[in-house]
Design a protein around this motif. Sequence first.
Motif, PDB file in Angstrom:
ATOM      1  N   LYS A 122       0.772  -1.164  -0.086  1.00 39.95           N
ATOM      2  CA  LYS A 122      -0.027  -0.031   0.218  1.00 39.95           C
ATOM      3  C   LYS A 122       0.985   1.141   0.025  1.00 39.95           C
ATOM      4  CE  LYS A 122      -3.931  -2.309   0.283  1.00 39.95           C
ATOM      5  NZ  LYS A 122      -3.538  -3.718   0.869  1.00 39.95           N
ATOM      6  N   ASN A 174      -4.002  -2.169   5.931  1.00 35.13           N
ATOM      7  CA  ASN A 174      -2.845  -1.843   5.495  1.00 35.13           C
ATOM      8  C   ASN A 174      -3.174  -0.343   4.826  1.00 35.13           C
ATOM      9  OD1 ASN A 174      -1.148  -3.418   6.869  1.00 35.13           O
ATOM     10  ND2 ASN A 174      -1.169  -4.914   4.992  1.00 35.13           N
ATOM     11  N   PRO A 281      -0.718 -11.516  -4.334  1.00 35.82           N
ATOM     12  CA  PRO A 281      -1.840 -11.710  -3.464  1.00 35.82           C
ATOM     13  C   PRO A 281      -2.935 -10.781  -3.673  1.00 35.82           C
ATOM     14  CG  PRO A 281       0.229 -11.707  -2.392  1.00 35.82           C
ATOM     15  CD  PRO A 281       0.458 -11.378  -3.677  1.00 35.82           C
ATOM     16  N   GLY A 283      -6.302  -8.583  -2.725  1.00 35.09           N
ATOM     17  CA  GLY A 283      -7.641  -8.385  -1.904  1.00 35.09           C
ATOM     18  C   GLY A 283      -8.784  -7.898  -2.790  1.00 35.09           C
ATOM     19  N   VAL A 284      -8.912  -6.544  -2.781  1.00 38.45           N
ATOM     20  CA  VAL A 284      -9.959  -5.757  -3.651  1.00 38.45           C
ATOM     21  C   VAL A 284      -9.510  -5.910  -5.177  1.00 38.45           C
ATOM     22  CG1 VAL A 284      -9.084  -3.548  -3.563  1.00 38.45           C
ATOM     23  CG2 VAL A 284     -11.428  -3.894  -3.931  1.00 38.45           C
ATOM     24  N   GLY A 285      -8.220  -6.052  -5.393  1.00 37.53           N
ATOM     25  CA  GLY A 285      -7.471  -6.132  -6.960  1.00 37.53           C
ATOM     26  C   GLY A 285      -6.791  -4.959  -7.149  1.00 37.53           C
ATOM     27  N   GLY A 286      -6.851  -3.925  -6.611  1.00 39.95           N
ATOM     28  CA  GLY A 286      -6.121  -2.671  -6.973  1.00 39.95           C
ATOM     29  C   GLY A 286      -4.537  -2.958  -7.198  1.00 39.95           C
ATOM     30  N   SER A 287      -4.025  -3.563  -6.201  1.00 29.97           N
ATOM     31  CA  SER A 287      -2.561  -3.515  -6.417  1.00 29.97           C
ATOM     32  C   SER A 287      -2.041  -4.741  -7.305  1.00 29.97           C
ATOM     33  CB  SER A 287      -1.775  -3.837  -4.903  1.00 29.97           C
ATOM     34  OG  SER A 287      -2.231  -5.067  -4.478  1.00 29.97           O
ATOM     35  N   PRO A 288      -2.534  -6.023  -7.215  1.00 29.69           N
ATOM     36  CA  PRO A 288      -2.326  -6.819  -8.324  1.00 29.69           C
ATOM     37  C   PRO A 288      -2.827  -6.494  -9.736  1.00 29.69           C
ATOM     38  CG  PRO A 288      -3.921  -7.761  -6.897  1.00 29.69           C
ATOM     39  CD  PRO A 288      -3.545  -6.530  -6.446  1.00 29.69           C
ATOM     40  N   GLY A 343      -5.249  -8.629   4.955  1.00 34.59           N
ATOM     41  CA  GLY A 343      -5.195  -7.742   3.882  1.00 34.59           C
ATOM     42  C   GLY A 343      -5.737  -8.132   2.615  1.00 34.59           C
ATOM     43  N   LEU A 344      -6.429  -9.336   2.635  1.00 39.54           N
ATOM     44  CA  LEU A 344      -7.045  -9.974   1.557  1.00 39.54           C
ATOM     45  C   LEU A 344      -8.314 -10.149   1.858  1.00 39.54           C
ATOM     46  CD1 LEU A 344      -4.144 -12.557   0.475  1.00 39.54           C
ATOM     47  CD2 LEU A 344      -4.405  -9.981  -0.010  1.00 39.54           C
ATOM     48  N   THR A 415       3.964  -9.188   0.054  1.00 37.31           N
ATOM     49  CA  THR A 415       3.107  -7.575  -0.033  1.00 37.31           C
ATOM     50  C   THR A 415       3.205  -6.908   1.257  1.00 37.31           C
ATOM     51  OG1 THR A 415       1.301  -8.923   0.188  1.00 37.31           O
ATOM     52  CG2 THR A 415       1.607  -7.986  -1.891  1.00 37.31           C
TER      53      THR A 415
HETATM   54  C1  LIG Z   1      -4.042  -4.882   0.137  1.00 34.37           C
HETATM   55  C2  LIG Z   1      -3.005  -6.060   0.431  1.00 34.37           C
HETATM   56  C3  LIG Z   1      -3.080  -6.864  -0.669  1.00 34.37           C
HETATM   57  C4  LIG Z   1      -4.169  -7.009  -1.919  1.00 34.37           C
HETATM   58  O1  LIG Z   1      -3.893  -5.626  -2.572  1.00 34.37           O
HETATM   59  P1  LIG Z   1      -5.553  -5.154  -3.207  1.00 34.37           P
HETATM   60  O2  LIG Z   1      -5.059  -3.984  -3.788  1.00 34.37           O
HETATM   61  O3  LIG Z   1      -6.675  -5.181  -2.046  1.00 34.37           O
HETATM   62  O4  LIG Z   1      -5.971  -6.191  -4.027  1.00 34.37           O
HETATM   63  C5  LIG Z   1      -1.962  -7.891  -0.708  1.00 34.37           C
HETATM   64  N1  LIG Z   1      -1.196  -7.779   0.455  1.00 34.37           N
HETATM   65  C6  LIG Z   1      -1.329  -7.236   1.809  1.00 34.37           C
HETATM   66  C7  LIG Z   1      -0.471  -7.293   2.793  1.00 34.37           C
HETATM   67  C8  LIG Z   1      -2.436  -6.246   1.523  1.00 34.37           C
HETATM   68  O5  LIG Z   1      -2.103  -5.251   2.629  1.00 34.37           O
END
Ligand SMILES: *Cc1c(COP(=O)(O)O)cnc(C)c1O
Length: 440
Positions: A122, A174, A281, A283-288, A343-344, A415
């Motif tokens: 993040k 995070n 990894p 979660g919502v998908g923004g970072s990947p 986080g996921l 992550t």
């Molecule tokens: C937020 C987060 C992710 C996933 O990111 P998204 O943008 O929510 O998909 C993966 N690992 C950790 C540790 C995170 O904090």
Amino acid sequence: MQKAKIAGRTLAEWQAEQPLLQDVMATREVWWTNLAYASSVDGLPMKLGITDVEAADRRLRRFASYIAKVFPETQSTQGVIESPLQPVPRMQCELERLYHKKICGSLYAKYDSHLPIAGSIKARGGVYEVLKVAEELAMEHHLLKETDDYSVIDSEPFRRLYSGYSIAVGSTGNLGLSIGIISAKLGFKVTVHMSADAKEWKKSLLRAKGVCVVEHNADFSQAVAEGRAQAAKDARCHFIDDENSADLFLGYAVAALRLKQQLDEQQIVINEKRPLLVYLPCGVGGSPGGITFGLKLLFGDNVHCYFAEPTHAPAMLLGLMTGLHDEVSVQDFGVDNITAADGLAVGRPSGFVGKNVGSLICGVYTVEDDELYRMLALLAKTENVFLEPSALAGFTGPIRLPIAVEDAVHIAWATGGSMVPAEIMQSFYLQGTDLLQETP
Ligand SMILES: *Cc1c(COP(=O)(O)O)cnc(C)c1O
């Protein structure tokens, strides 16, 4: 609660179309291959491209002198917020031993767990979006030009300006840390709407930095919705929308430019015979999603990205599989969204990511929580690096990969984790070592 009908169709109808759903609903580990996978970034619904990613990178570089000044831990990289890419040969060896399977090629870890400022991925998207807001405001008020030395932002006139504005965000933890820390440092008022699964230490840390933490007795999607609604009432409040923000997405995409540079520096050649396989990894998908987009822009057909989700929170998987994107939640299919991978712990995926770059995702797989803990202990034992559970989801990717590759560069995106308090990390580690001992 599971719905009787999802988007007008019964469960039986969905299951007939998607046989994998049965396993997903039973929270068994699955591997889903994206039949709509299209390697090319041409013809994506959104208009973003390489020039936008490069512009985001330049904006971060403009801020480097400020970042280096106010976050001294970034001085060694001259204010560039970046993490190491490292080969993890001992981890690779132990994985092969544990699962009786060879990983063809070499395994690397991308340690976003050790990104400065927020200790998680993040620190890319979150920090970027807040800096963009800060830059735009300062320029509107004639306090800043692009050619200035941005370390001037660490001064009273800027803090006075920013104190008249606020930043708000909904988070499982995070993202709140990252947005809270950078916003408070700049002088913004900042409110973080935390979902019920957010850890206590994250809330305390933020409060200690002067961040207003609002606790919601609900999951991530609802924390975001409530944050969005509150922020909408205030014209001087910028809401960081983890489910829809193009700026967050671009901040993440910059990672691809940096990774390419690191591969070049380490003389790791990527080509047709030696593709790059990246396990992210989700979660919502923004970072990947952002990272996948950036990597596809740079490596085209020679990179393949896989998203990893907890078996209890397969939000992106369900969004892509059903084509319903943000119009479906894991709860609709009777999955509880309860996981140690906080986080996921996301029940509803980003519509922005699914609709715009869903076609760039090669596959999605799910991982049991116990497996995350095993990987946590294994990485600690072999490489002496301690991550939070979410951050381990990528490490079994190369083992789970259903296709045969002769040679590849595998990158598990690690992550988060460096900010986890030592005693909590120790309990994660012990849980993992116990599980490893039980494994035959
Ligand atoms: C937020 C987060 C992710 C996933 O990111 P998204 O943008 O929510 O998909 C993966 N690992 C950790 C540790 C995170 O904090």
